[in-house]
Design a protein around this motif. Structure first.
Motif, short mmCIF file in Angstrom:
data_model
loop_
_atom_site.label_atom_id
_atom_site.label_comp_id
_atom_site.label_asym_id
_atom_site.label_seq_id
_atom_site.Cartn_x
_atom_site.Cartn_y
_atom_site.Cartn_z
N GLY A 76 33.64 50.43 19.84
CA GLY A 76 33.51 49.02 20.23
C GLY A 76 34.85 48.29 20.20
N ARG A 77 35.65 48.56 19.20
CA ARG A 77 36.98 47.92 19.10
C ARG A 77 37.94 48.44 20.16
NH1 ARG A 77 38.50 47.32 12.70
NH2 ARG A 77 36.75 45.98 12.15
N LEU A 78 37.88 49.74 20.41
CA LEU A 78 38.80 50.33 21.38
C LEU A 78 38.55 49.88 22.81
CD1 LEU A 78 38.92 53.99 20.00
CD2 LEU A 78 40.83 52.37 20.08
N VAL A 79 37.29 49.62 23.16
CA VAL A 79 36.98 49.28 24.54
C VAL A 79 37.05 47.78 24.83
CG1 VAL A 79 35.57 51.35 24.81
CG2 VAL A 79 34.46 49.19 24.23
N LYS A 80 37.09 46.96 23.81
CA LYS A 80 37.13 45.50 24.01
C LYS A 80 38.37 45.11 24.83
CE LYS A 80 36.81 41.13 21.57
NZ LYS A 80 36.64 40.48 20.28
N GLY A 81 38.12 44.34 25.88
CA GLY A 81 39.20 43.87 26.75
C GLY A 81 39.60 44.86 27.84
N GLN A 82 38.95 46.02 27.87
CA GLN A 82 39.29 47.06 28.84
C GLN A 82 38.42 46.94 30.10
OE1 GLN A 82 41.89 49.23 28.29
NE2 GLN A 82 42.16 47.91 26.49
N PRO A 83 38.93 47.46 31.22
CA PRO A 83 38.14 47.44 32.46
C PRO A 83 36.93 48.38 32.36
CG PRO A 83 40.47 47.88 32.91
CD PRO A 83 40.28 47.95 31.43
N VAL A 84 35.79 47.92 32.83
CA VAL A 84 34.57 48.71 32.80
C VAL A 84 34.76 50.05 33.50
CG1 VAL A 84 32.19 48.83 33.65
CG2 VAL A 84 33.02 46.74 32.58
N ASP A 85 35.34 50.03 34.69
CA ASP A 85 35.49 51.26 35.47
C ASP A 85 36.33 52.31 34.73
OD1 ASP A 85 33.94 50.30 37.57
OD2 ASP A 85 35.67 49.46 38.61
#
Length: 88
Positions: A44-53
């Protein structure tokens, strides 16, 4: 913000909660119910702010032991469904 709840299949986690920007392009937050608590909080922390694709492509197809899927793979599916729902 667009909120989406996903029910994963074939894994230990019972639910994945996804928050995306209104256009469905960027992850604002991800949380899991059940599963490996520490690892899933880290995801959850690693993906926050990242593009969905980008995140969905990276995690897609990841397996857990002998299972054909994993919580990460299920997250990729949740992200794709959430993105589609956000875009209407």
């Amino acid at each position: 913000m667009f909120h989406y709840d996903f029910r994963p299949r074939g894994v230990c986690s019972r639910a994945i909660h996804v928050d995306l920007t209104n256009d469905g392009a960027t992850i604002e937050g991800v949380s899991f119910e059940g599963g490996c608590n520490g690892n899933l909080k880290a995801i959850g922390r690693l993906v926050k702010g990242q593009p969905v694709d980008q995140v969905a492509s990276t995690l897609e197809g990841n397996t857990c032991g002998p299972r054909p899927t994993s919580c990460a793979d299920q997250l990729s599916r949740a992200l794709r469904e959430a993105q589609s729902a956000a875009r209407g």
